[in-house]
Design an enzyme around this catalytic site. Structure first.
Site, PDB file in Angstrom:
ATOM      1  N   SER A  39       0.835  -1.210   0.000  1.00 35.15           N
ATOM      2  CA  SER A  39       0.000   0.000   0.000  1.00 35.15           C
ATOM      3  C   SER A  39       0.865   1.254   0.000  1.00 35.15           C
ATOM      4  O   SER A  39       1.755   1.400   0.832  1.00 35.15           O
ATOM      5  CB  SER A  39      -0.879   0.044   1.252  1.00 35.15           C
ATOM      6  OG  SER A  39      -1.781  -1.017   1.263  1.00 35.15           O
ATOM      7  N   THR A  93      -0.563 -11.380  -2.398  1.00 36.44           N
ATOM      8  CA  THR A  93      -1.669 -12.112  -1.768  1.00 36.44           C
ATOM      9  C   THR A  93      -1.490 -11.992  -0.266  1.00 36.44           C
ATOM     10  O   THR A  93      -0.421 -12.301   0.271  1.00 36.44           O
ATOM     11  CB  THR A  93      -1.654 -13.593  -2.196  1.00 36.44           C
ATOM     12  OG1 THR A  93      -1.879 -13.655  -3.614  1.00 36.44           O
ATOM     13  CG2 THR A  93      -2.751 -14.380  -1.495  1.00 36.44           C
ATOM     14  N   HIS A  94      -2.517 -11.482   0.398  1.00 30.63           N
ATOM     15  CA  HIS A  94      -2.452 -11.326   1.855  1.00 30.63           C
ATOM     16  C   HIS A  94      -2.954 -12.588   2.555  1.00 30.63           C
ATOM     17  O   HIS A  94      -3.816 -13.305   2.033  1.00 30.63           O
ATOM     18  CB  HIS A  94      -3.297 -10.126   2.301  1.00 30.63           C
ATOM     19  CG  HIS A  94      -2.667  -8.807   2.001  1.00 30.63           C
ATOM     20  ND1 HIS A  94      -2.886  -8.144   0.823  1.00 30.63           N
ATOM     21  CD2 HIS A  94      -1.827  -8.032   2.739  1.00 30.63           C
ATOM     22  CE1 HIS A  94      -2.193  -6.998   0.838  1.00 30.63           C
ATOM     23  NE2 HIS A  94      -1.547  -6.913   1.990  1.00 30.63           N
ATOM     24  N   GLU A 193      -6.196  -3.229  14.311  1.00 32.44           N
ATOM     25  CA  GLU A 193      -6.093  -3.589  15.719  1.00 32.44           C
ATOM     26  C   GLU A 193      -7.054  -2.761  16.577  1.00 32.44           C
ATOM     27  O   GLU A 193      -7.425  -1.642  16.223  1.00 32.44           O
ATOM     28  CB  GLU A 193      -4.665  -3.324  16.245  1.00 32.44           C
ATOM     29  CG  GLU A 193      -3.594  -4.155  15.593  1.00 32.44           C
ATOM     30  CD  GLU A 193      -3.327  -3.760  14.152  1.00 32.44           C
ATOM     31  OE1 GLU A 193      -3.448  -2.564  13.801  1.00 32.44           O
ATOM     32  OE2 GLU A 193      -3.014  -4.659  13.351  1.00 32.44           O
ATOM     33  N   SER A 212       1.193  -7.915   6.492  1.00 29.30           N
ATOM     34  CA  SER A 212       1.972  -8.607   5.458  1.00 29.30           C
ATOM     35  C   SER A 212       3.414  -8.767   5.931  1.00 29.30           C
ATOM     36  O   SER A 212       3.695  -8.703   7.121  1.00 29.30           O
ATOM     37  CB  SER A 212       1.937  -7.795   4.155  1.00 29.30           C
ATOM     38  OG  SER A 212       2.631  -6.562   4.320  1.00 29.30           O
TER      39      SER A 212
HETATM   40  I1  8IG Z   1      -1.929   0.722   5.443  1.00 28.93           I
HETATM   41  O1  8IG Z   1      -2.824   0.358  11.329  1.00 28.93           O
HETATM   42  C1  8IG Z   1      -2.155  -0.180   7.188  1.00 28.93           C
HETATM   43  N1  8IG Z   1      -2.123  -1.487   7.265  1.00 28.93           N
HETATM   44  N2  8IG Z   1      -2.594  -4.197  11.012  1.00 28.93           N
HETATM   45  N3  8IG Z   1      -2.710  -1.885  11.179  1.00 28.93           N
HETATM   46  C2  8IG Z   1      -2.565  -3.006  10.427  1.00 28.93           C
HETATM   47  N4  8IG Z   1      -2.370  -2.983   9.126  1.00 28.93           N
HETATM   48  C3  8IG Z   1      -2.310  -1.779   8.547  1.00 28.93           C
HETATM   49  C4  8IG Z   1      -2.465  -0.587   9.238  1.00 28.93           C
HETATM   50  C5  8IG Z   1      -2.682  -0.647  10.637  1.00 28.93           C
HETATM   51  N5  8IG Z   1      -2.367   0.424   8.356  1.00 28.93           N
END
Ligand code: 8IG
Length: 272
Positions: A39, A93-94, A193, A212
């Site tokens: 991302s 792939t997550h 979270e 990831s």
């Molecule tokens: I972009 O705050 C992104 N990915 N677990 N927590 C988690 N994944 C994320 C976050 C986040 N921001």
């Protein structure tokens, strides 16, 4: 057999087949470095070099199109100014997609089978350090795998003492001495979270939280590649920030940080 059922065969055979397909279609027999774009990093690969071939991820054996807005479903071969061949994996792939860990690390194993000696993993994540404004890149110095899963199967004991290359982190700090380092905790997601979980992550030593990277880094090390990880803090983690998290915020922070992280990534790749 569908594209992903393919992964029910031996995962290393599946990676070999994907690498052979990539070599055939790109005309590049062997790649040197692989990058997975998370991302906020989609445009960051533009400055690395000249794209000489672009494949759609879903045409490559074992790959599937990305499930997340802001991710790109392509696999590109890029020629750097230094003459290196980079394999840019725009599709990840997550773990939370539920396709299994083999699918999560298929790109990693494909990169290794394609000849890559270095694996560069990027992500967007939440930050626990209030001084990291959204849009701050942070080097990953270590991780905490909170998925309760491993990409390795059987009695495969791999040492992870120095998983995230100190050598490449130093190269990165030569490029930008202001870069901070942190410990990345991989949660399963796809929910973010709770504030209590963020405090838990902080107490066990995490600086960054995401969904990831850790599983991919383990597979990359197992495959013999040197691993470099860099996060883009796109938001302060839940409860650290006074405002609720949104995916729009994540996309926006990535966009705003674009020019800086693009230059940074290209300069680091040039030094490898
Ligand atoms: I972009 O705050 C992104 N990915 N677990 N927590 C988690 N994944 C994320 C976050 C986040 N921001």
């Amino acid at each position: 057999m569908s594209n992903t059922e393919f992964l029910n065969t031996d995962p290393f055979d599946a990676a070999r087949a994907a690498a052979d397909y990539i070599a055939e279609e790109t005309g590049v027999d062997s790649h040197d470095v692989a990058l997975v774009l998370g991302s906020g990093w989609a445009e960051a690969a533009e400055l690395i070099g000249e794209t000489t071939a672009t494949l759609s991820a879903d045409e490559v054996p074992g790959f599937s199109p990305p499930a997340v807005e802001g991710h790109v479903g392509t696999i590109r071969s890029v020629l750097t100014r230094e003459g290196k061949r980079a394999l840019v994996l725009g599709a990840r792939t997550h773990y939370y997609e539920g396709k299994g860990v083999r699918a999560v690390v298929h790109g990693v194993r494909t990169a290794a089978a394609a000849g890559c000696k270095t694996f560069v993993v990027t992500n967007g994540c939440g930050g626990l350090n209030e001084s990291w404004a959204p849009g701050t890149p942070v080097l990953i110095k270590d991780h905490i795998n909170l998925t309760a899963a491993s990409p390795l199967e059987g009695a495969t004991f791999v040492d992870l003492t120095d998983l995230y290359s100190a050598r490449i982190r130093k190269l990165a700090r030569d490029v930008d001495p202001s870069l901070d380092e942190g410990v990345y905790a991989q949660f399963t997601g796809p929910h973010y979270e709770t504030p209590a979980e963020v405090q838990y992550a902080k107490r066990i030593g995490a600086d960054l939280v995401g969904m990831s990277t850790a599983l991919e880094a383990i597979a990359a090390r197992h495959a013999g590649m040197e691993v470099f990880g860099i996060s883009l803090v796109t938001n302060l983690a839940a409860g650290i920030s006074p405002v609720p998290l949104s995916h729009e915020e994540v996309l926006e922070a990535g966009h705003a940080a674009g020019p800086r992280i693009s230059r940074l990534l290209a300069d680091i790749i040039a030094k490898l």
